[in-house]
Design an enzyme around this catalytic site. Sequence first.
Site: not given
Lengths: 608, 374
Positions: A27, A29, A73, A96-97, A119, A174
């Site tokens: 992405g 970076i 990507k 996915s890694i 993430n 609440c």
Amino acid sequence: ALISKGPPYRKLADSLSACRVLVVGAGGIGCELLKNLVLTGFKNIEVIDLDTIDVSNLNRQFLFQKKHVGKSKAQVAKESVLQFCPTANITAYHDSIMNPEYNVEFFRNFMLVMNALDNRAARNHVNRMCLAADIPLIESGTAGYLGQVTVIKKGLTECYECQPKPTQKTFPGCTIRNTPSEPIHCIVWAKYLFNQLFGEEDADQEVSPDTADPELTWNPADTEARATASDQDGDIKRVSTKDWARSTGYDTVKLFNKLFKDDIQYLLTMDKLWKKRKAPLPLDWLEIQKLACPQEVTGTGLKDQQVLGVAGYSQLFSRSVETLRSMLADKGDGAELVWDKDDPPAMDFVTAAANLRMHIFSMNMKSRFDIKSMAGNIIPAIATTNAVIAGLIVLEALKILSGDVEQCRTIFLNKQPNPRKKLLVPCALDPPSANCYVCASKPEVTVKLNVHKTLVLALQDKILKEKFGMVAPDVQIEDGKGTILISSEEGETEANNSKFLSDFGIRHGSRLQVDDFLQDYTLLVNVIHCEDLEKDVEFEVVGDAPDKAPTPPSAQEDKNVANGNKDSAEPSTSSKGDYQTQSFEVSCFVTAVGAIISRSQPPFGPNR
Amino acid sequence: MIEKEESIISEEEAAQYDRQIRLWGLDAQKRLRGSRVLLVGLRGLGAEVAKNLILAGVKGLTLLDHEQVTEESCRAQFLIPVTAQGQNRAQASLERAQYLNPMVEVKADTDRVETKPDKFFLQFEAVCLTGCSRDLMVRVDQLCAQHNIKVFCGDVFGYHGYMFSDLGQEHNYVEEKPKVVKPKTDESNDGPEAKKPKVDPNETTMIKKTASFCSLKVALEVDWTNEKAKSSLKRTPVDYFLLHELLLWFPALLHHSSCGSHSLCVPRFSPTVLLKFRTDKGRDPHPESFEADATLLRQIRDDVLEAMGLSSELLPHDFVSYCFSEMAPVCAVVGGVLGQEVVKALSQRDAPHKNFFFFDGMKGSGVVDYFGPK
């Protein structure tokens, strides 16, 4: 390549062409990093990313163009890089890694791993894999103008999980259900409402007034009684919100009046709540229709940045419910919708519902643009920050590959120079933490929970996976019999999921041995039985910071990046990427910036 | 002066620029969209700046470079295709630069910047000079400052790099600060506590500010022989000196060459050093004679430092070996900072770095420092 082949660098240049490196993420970076790696002379690069290209990526993920939207990507990044460096040997994985295929053996193929993630779950996972494989890992993150790079090497430095990171901010039930005081409370409520009406119903995402609110009484026993009473109560609250809505055919007027009039009137009867707070003002559908006047499209701003009036949002509410209802119907029986900030009716719905609630509770309403930021946990991002950080990553990589790992540093990128004039602040790496629950030699933790009320499934999902970052835990009870509580093999222990821990003889002082074979990680969990945890709190890890993210005093200026307003209270229900943890993820990683800025710490002595 | 266009941002722009509009706001994006920038030099640093400005969404970017693509520079820069040898560098970079963002008008100009008449520069809101000689930078800066055009310079030498900016005597900008919020009392555990009136913690306010910059000529006229400057020098770490002193005074000393695979710096623009070298050797420095030339360059460095009244111990012996060509990651760092300074200046948002930024890629330290009149 731009590394000169002059005498001092020939050796380094040769090792660059030979070694294999892994880039996790393609992405913001990742794109910059891939470019830097090939231009520097790295030849064998593998890149992995599970995501596809979105138009909002194009302001910074420069390897992608508009025509690539929707594609992988990793795949497109590889193709773009080959355009300017056809001799590079790049392998792209659209995956996915955390897929078990990428086991310790896979990681051992590389001399170096560089994260370009957004993430926490993935960062934790890669951290463990690199520890298990004993491969150096370069970790990094950016948010807005800020960024950070650091190096993780087993035995030499802290691992990613050595320092407890502040956990996701959550709001008490609440506050969400009875007494919201900030827009974010209303936004979270609106997202819950979406799930209750159209998505996966979750007992932790109630939207109706909470009669068991501890504020309603001074007497804890009374609260307990009310909670029990409302459980046993046969009134409308027992009927699920979705069932109720379905029974009315998702009638928008009935829905509107229930949520924004009847339920508010009910709240008003709980007068203790309003003794010192401004009471909410119920809305009435018909009254609002009378007030409705055409909305002018004002000025030169973005359409999404307009703030409509109550009438406008009522209309929006009605339209989006209609659309969502029919989307649900189209999906057939038992269908559920998943909230996604990029799905216009879903975003419209949350915008409308949140704003109506804000208005009721005397808060200024917000534009769709602002609500999307908060509901979708959007982190603003630009090309230049990522470019700088990716440059620093490669410089650290060169140090590692030349065998100069003691030259490696954690480097912070600030928005403005610190009092020592530094915009880029290198800091010495810290040694591993002796009681890190990941990289210490025989890690242990202690968890407080109620053994009679905690399900095995909750232990697996909320504690072991979510909290302790495991992907496929296996749990054995240290009861002399080696009873297997949870098996990572699918189906094997499914029957246990709906039972309580106490059903297996787990009690105060019990010890559980938890293994994640993929991560080559064993954790010993000590159980402390506790009956008076705070409301809405299912478990507590002893020694953890409290749930509220601690804000270092000097980080006030960076409030808009670190933990504060951009964090959502709840796990995102979007299937597209893990936006929930992305925001505070990066911000945690970068949160030390505030502290660093004010710390006049000279990283180097005068001789350097 | 960039006039804020009172125009609508299209859906396409809103979608593409979403993540940056959320950072710097719509106003800033509009100002960018009204700005034309001249970028001189399309080596590694130039390519980085080009990418950053095109992605940011300026109105137009003119790429100016008279040099030809060599085998080396093909591999040195990500905008030039490998098949482009012999072409003009700006021309060769044009296609991929345009692909970065079709909404920006990207042009290539193959002229030598020295031959451009004064009025050429007047069509731009900002001018960015990479890999240029000191004299050229001083001249362009002087011209542009008169016409309120923002000027930026930058260069990269191996592990080191710098940028300079001159935003004029009166650069106006805004800073967004959070509105002062009354602290909330925590809810106590034993009963409902009054909550203060609802103040949105996200509310911010824009504060107007002004910054004043000096010209490059003035910035370079630092007299290091006076006692005050000398004493401050003692407290200055060596690498700091290396970065700002040597680079400022002798940019060409450390300049990369576009010939051959031994990219020894060929001083091309500094008359003093080159003249000395030529006088001593009867030729220009050559990669083939790396060792000998490096020795001579060090000697020249020593001589010059001595002439400045400074000890040659101030520079590490192996400084030359650090200074080969452009390193891609260093270009990325300097290009990132430089690119962001251009964005800030054009959008008139956030405090600009005043007036130099020095990056040491060995240490990972980046420093903002001011050289000029107090």
